[in-house]
Design a protein around this motif. Structure first.
Motif, PDB file in Angstrom:
ATOM      1  N   CYS A 166      35.946  32.782  45.480  1.00  0.00           N
ATOM      2  CA  CYS A 166      35.375  34.389  45.669  1.00  0.00           C
ATOM      3  C   CYS A 166      37.147  35.186  45.970  1.00  0.00           C
ATOM      4  N   VAL A 167      36.632  36.188  44.918  1.00  0.00           N
ATOM      5  CA  VAL A 167      37.381  37.199  44.649  1.00  0.00           C
ATOM      6  C   VAL A 167      37.252  38.368  44.974  1.00  0.00           C
ATOM      7  N   GLN A 168      37.409  39.754  45.928  1.00  0.00           N
ATOM      8  CA  GLN A 168      37.610  41.187  45.506  1.00  0.00           C
ATOM      9  C   GLN A 168      38.645  41.385  44.782  1.00  0.00           C
ATOM     10  N   THR A 212      43.742  42.830  40.037  1.00  0.00           N
ATOM     11  CA  THR A 212      43.740  44.818  39.842  1.00  0.00           C
ATOM     12  C   THR A 212      42.385  44.116  38.752  1.00  0.00           C
ATOM     13  N   HIS A 213      42.288  43.043  37.877  1.00  0.00           N
ATOM     14  CA  HIS A 213      41.260  43.411  37.826  1.00  0.00           C
ATOM     15  C   HIS A 213      39.999  42.045  37.678  1.00  0.00           C
ATOM     16  N   ILE A 214      38.785  41.894  37.360  1.00  0.00           N
ATOM     17  CA  ILE A 214      38.410  40.930  36.970  1.00  0.00           C
ATOM     18  C   ILE A 214      37.367  40.433  35.580  1.00  0.00           C
ATOM     19  N   LEU A 215      37.016  39.714  35.241  1.00  0.00           N
ATOM     20  CA  LEU A 215      36.397  39.671  34.245  1.00  0.00           C
ATOM     21  C   LEU A 215      35.433  38.941  34.669  1.00  0.00           C
ATOM     22  N   HIS A 216      34.622  39.007  33.822  1.00  0.00           N
ATOM     23  CA  HIS A 216      33.227  38.311  34.205  1.00  0.00           C
ATOM     24  C   HIS A 216      33.075  37.599  32.721  1.00  0.00           C
TER      25      HIS A 216
END
Length: 74
Positions: free
Chosen positions: A39-41, A67-71
């Motif tokens: 769990c991150v934002q 800084t970025h989240i790749l799904h």
């Protein structure tokens, strides 16, 4: 850690050389892949949930902000 994308200078700008490894007190843009859901934002949206610390055996290996989240889609 999956991959070191870029080394960063003191102002946060990418450097010309892409480092093979990181030494103490250096900054880099890295891609991290987890084995299970975490769990991150983004740090810009929620500062406490946008920080990350990697530890092993009681020692801190790395610390930073998200800084970025790749799904990844299955």
């Amino acid at each position: 850690m999956r991959k070191i994308l870029d080394g960063l200078d003191d102002k946060g700008q990418p450097t010309a050389a892409k480092p093979r490894c990181l030494r103490a007190h250096t900054t880099a843009l890295v891609l991290i892949e987890f084995e299970r859901p975490v769990c991150v934002q983004l740090h810009a949206e929620c500062k406490p949930m946008g920080r990350i610390v990697l530890r092993e055996g009681g020692a801190t290996l790395a610390a930073g902000v998200i800084t970025h989240i790749l799904h990844e889609t299955a």
